[in-house]
Motif scaffolding. Structure first.
Motif, PDB file in Angstrom:
ATOM      1  N   GLY A  37       0.788  -1.229   0.000  1.00 18.10           N
ATOM      2  CA  GLY A  37       0.000   0.000   0.000  1.00 18.10           C
ATOM      3  C   GLY A  37       0.818   1.275   0.000  1.00 18.10           C
ATOM      4  N   LYS A  38       2.124   1.193   0.147  1.00 17.56           N
ATOM      5  CA  LYS A  38       2.980   2.381   0.169  1.00 17.56           C
ATOM      6  C   LYS A  38       3.364   2.774  -1.253  1.00 17.56           C
ATOM      7  N   ASP A  39       3.370   4.090  -1.495  1.00 18.00           N
ATOM      8  CA  ASP A  39       3.742   4.606  -2.807  1.00 18.00           C
ATOM      9  C   ASP A  39       5.259   4.741  -2.912  1.00 18.00           C
ATOM     10  N   GLY A  40       5.753   4.671  -4.146  1.00 17.67           N
ATOM     11  CA  GLY A  40       7.184   4.801  -4.372  1.00 17.67           C
ATOM     12  C   GLY A  40       7.492   5.154  -5.806  1.00 17.67           C
ATOM     13  N   LEU A  41       8.764   5.244  -6.098  1.00 13.39           N
ATOM     14  CA  LEU A  41       9.272   5.596  -7.419  1.00 13.39           C
ATOM     15  C   LEU A  41      10.062   4.401  -7.948  1.00 13.39           C
ATOM     16  N   TYR A  42       9.892   4.090  -9.220  1.00 12.58           N
ATOM     17  CA  TYR A  42      10.657   3.013  -9.839  1.00 12.58           C
ATOM     18  C   TYR A  42      11.203   3.521 -11.168  1.00 12.58           C
ATOM     19  N   GLY A  43      12.520   3.448 -11.326  1.00 12.60           N
ATOM     20  CA  GLY A  43      13.158   3.772 -12.594  1.00 12.60           C
ATOM     21  C   GLY A  43      13.370   2.495 -13.379  1.00 12.60           C
ATOM     22  N   VAL A  44      12.954   2.481 -14.639  1.00  7.84           N
ATOM     23  CA  VAL A  44      13.055   1.291 -15.477  1.00  7.84           C
ATOM     24  C   VAL A  44      13.817   1.650 -16.748  1.00  7.84           C
ATOM     25  N   VAL A  45      14.868   0.894 -17.037  1.00  7.31           N
ATOM     26  CA  VAL A  45      15.633   1.077 -18.267  1.00  7.31           C
ATOM     27  C   VAL A  45      15.052   0.115 -19.299  1.00  7.31           C
ATOM     28  N   GLU A  46      14.518   0.670 -20.380  1.00  6.60           N
ATOM     29  CA  GLU A  46      13.953  -0.148 -21.453  1.00  6.60           C
ATOM     30  C   GLU A  46      14.989  -0.277 -22.563  1.00  6.60           C
ATOM     31  N   ARG A  47      15.316  -1.513 -22.907  1.00  4.47           N
ATOM     32  CA  ARG A  47      16.259  -1.792 -23.993  1.00  4.47           C
ATOM     33  C   ARG A  47      15.730  -2.958 -24.803  1.00  4.47           C
ATOM     34  N   GLY A  48      16.124  -3.020 -26.071  1.00  8.89           N
ATOM     35  CA  GLY A  48      15.695  -4.097 -26.945  1.00  8.89           C
ATOM     36  C   GLY A  48      16.368  -5.413 -26.597  1.00  8.89           C
ATOM     37  N   GLN A  49      15.883  -6.470 -27.237  1.00  8.71           N
ATOM     38  CA  GLN A  49      16.450  -7.795 -26.985  1.00  8.71           C
ATOM     39  C   GLN A  49      17.875  -7.884 -27.513  1.00  8.71           C
ATOM     40  N   PHE A  50      18.663  -8.747 -26.874  1.00  6.85           N
ATOM     41  CA  PHE A  50      20.031  -8.973 -27.305  1.00  6.85           C
ATOM     42  C   PHE A  50      20.256 -10.467 -27.449  1.00  6.85           C
ATOM     43  N   VAL A  51      21.378 -10.814 -28.047  1.00  5.74           N
ATOM     44  CA  VAL A  51      21.799 -12.207 -28.158  1.00  5.74           C
ATOM     45  C   VAL A  51      23.222 -12.314 -27.642  1.00  5.74           C
ATOM     46  N   VAL A  52      23.553 -13.496 -27.139  1.00 12.32           N
ATOM     47  CA  VAL A  52      24.924 -13.838 -26.779  1.00 12.32           C
ATOM     48  C   VAL A  52      25.187 -15.211 -27.371  1.00 12.32           C
ATOM     49  N   ILE A  53      26.343 -15.344 -28.022  1.00 12.81           N
ATOM     50  CA  ILE A  53      26.631 -16.553 -28.783  1.00 12.81           C
ATOM     51  C   ILE A  53      27.941 -17.165 -28.300  1.00 12.81           C
ATOM     52  N   LEU A  54      27.925 -18.454 -28.018  1.00 11.07           N
ATOM     53  CA  LEU A  54      29.163 -19.170 -27.720  1.00 11.07           C
ATOM     54  C   LEU A  54      29.558 -19.948 -28.971  1.00 11.07           C
ATOM     55  N   PRO A  55      30.599 -19.471 -29.695  1.00  7.06           N
ATOM     56  CA  PRO A  55      31.080 -20.171 -30.879  1.00  7.06           C
ATOM     57  C   PRO A  55      31.982 -21.338 -30.450  1.00  7.06           C
ATOM     58  N   LEU A  56      31.507 -22.543 -30.662  1.00 10.29           N
ATOM     59  CA  LEU A  56      32.230 -23.744 -30.254  1.00 10.29           C
ATOM     60  C   LEU A  56      32.836 -24.398 -31.483  1.00 10.29           C
ATOM     61  N   GLY A  57      34.153 -24.393 -31.546  1.00  6.13           N
ATOM     62  CA  GLY A  57      34.848 -24.996 -32.678  1.00  6.13           C
ATOM     63  C   GLY A  57      35.718 -26.153 -32.233  1.00  6.13           C
ATOM     64  N   LYS A  58      36.554 -26.609 -33.146  1.00  6.47           N
ATOM     65  CA  LYS A  58      37.488 -27.708 -32.860  1.00  6.47           C
ATOM     66  C   LYS A  58      38.811 -27.428 -33.535  1.00  6.47           C
ATOM     67  N   THR A  59      39.861 -27.856 -32.861  1.00  3.28           N
ATOM     68  CA  THR A  59      41.184 -27.804 -33.476  1.00  3.28           C
ATOM     69  C   THR A  59      41.301 -28.982 -34.440  1.00  3.28           C
ATOM     70  N   GLU A  60      42.375 -29.011 -35.204  1.00  6.33           N
ATOM     71  CA  GLU A  60      42.581 -30.118 -36.138  1.00  6.33           C
ATOM     72  C   GLU A  60      42.674 -31.460 -35.436  1.00  6.33           C
ATOM     73  N   ASP A  61      43.141 -31.443 -34.182  1.00  8.73           N
ATOM     74  CA  ASP A  61      43.239 -32.707 -33.432  1.00  8.73           C
ATOM     75  C   ASP A  61      42.001 -32.972 -32.559  1.00  8.73           C
ATOM     76  N   GLY A  62      40.920 -32.224 -32.783  1.00 10.80           N
ATOM     77  CA  GLY A  62      39.641 -32.507 -32.134  1.00 10.80           C
ATOM     78  C   GLY A  62      39.403 -31.854 -30.789  1.00 10.80           C
ATOM     79  N   ARG A  63      40.292 -30.982 -30.338  1.00 13.31           N
ATOM     80  CA  ARG A  63      40.074 -30.294 -29.060  1.00 13.31           C
ATOM     81  C   ARG A  63      39.093 -29.143 -29.260  1.00 13.31           C
ATOM     82  N   ARG A  64      38.187 -28.970 -28.285  1.00 15.44           N
ATOM     83  CA  ARG A  64      37.153 -27.934 -28.412  1.00 15.44           C
ATOM     84  C   ARG A  64      37.719 -26.538 -28.152  1.00 15.44           C
ATOM     85  N   THR A  65      37.223 -25.566 -28.932  1.00 11.66           N
ATOM     86  CA  THR A  65      37.641 -24.171 -28.807  1.00 11.66           C
ATOM     87  C   THR A  65      36.416 -23.283 -28.598  1.00 11.66           C
ATOM     88  N   VAL A  66      36.681 -22.111 -28.050  1.00 11.91           N
ATOM     89  CA  VAL A  66      35.665 -21.068 -27.883  1.00 11.91           C
ATOM     90  C   VAL A  66      36.269 -19.771 -28.402  1.00 11.91           C
TER      91      VAL A  66
END
Length: 191
Positions: A37-66
């Motif tokens: 029941g108490k009043d207050g102030l709220y600040g909201v930062v609106e931003r668009g959607q984002f993506v984060v990508i983990l690029p998973l590769g392999k070395t020539e001998d099959g070891r995983r890379t990022v």
């Protein structure tokens, strides 16, 4: 005049105004009534959607890379190790997979045969609406980068997965989004 209804958490928005806006961010200031029941102030930062990508590769001998990027982050005055990530201000309603493919190629030059959507995350849900999508990129081929003007100091580094894990253990990777995405992918058994 209808009385505002409480939201799912029991908060009522009494008034709302835009305090600041630019092409990337909008700051909204709401006068609210809390569930107690108490009043207050709220600040909201609106931003668009984002993506984060983990690029998973392999070395020539099959070891995983990022593949990580390293760039200067002006707000904190430091360079950070990060997974490729971003958002498109000019195309805010882009499909997350298109955004992931685009950001991956833009920042690293990598093109993924497969993009696996692992889940979503909210970045700072206590103050922002920004939602992110986590992707695992595999079947990688190298092409040219196409970095934005703001990314010209960015460098790209392909490391062994165990080297990235050691960087996390040593607290050399401190980007919250990178750590969260890595943890989600690890918890799903994808890396």
């Amino acid at each position: 005049m209808t009385k505002p209804l409480p939201d799912a958490g029991g908060y009522v928005t009494l008034s709302s105004r835009i305090a600041y806006e630019n092409p990337w961010t909008r700051v909204r200031e709401d006068i609210i009534r809390r569930p107690n029941g108490k009043d207050g102030l709220y600040g909201v930062v609106e931003r668009g959607q984002f993506v984060v990508i983990l690029p998973l590769g392999k070395t020539e001998d099959g070891r995983r890379t990022v593949t990580l990027v390293n760039q200067y982050r002006y707000p904190i005055g430091k360079r950070l190790w990060e997974l490729p990530m971003g958002m498109w201000e000019d195309w805010p309603d882009a499909a997350p997979e298109a955004l992931a493919a685009g950001e991956l190629q833009e920042e690293t030059g990598l093109i993924a045969k497969t993009l696996h959507h692992a889940g979503i995350m909210y970045q700072g849900a206590g103050f922002t609406t920004q939602k992110g999508h986590v992707y695992l990129a595999t079947g990688l081929t190298q092409g040219p980068c196409a970095r934005e003007e703001t990314e010209q100091d960015m460098t790209c580094h392909t490391l062994l997965l165990e080297e990235v894990e050691e960087m996390i253990r040593k607290n050399e990777i401190t980007c919250m989004v990178t750590l969260s995405a890595f943890g989600l992918l690890r918890a799903q058994g994808l890396i």
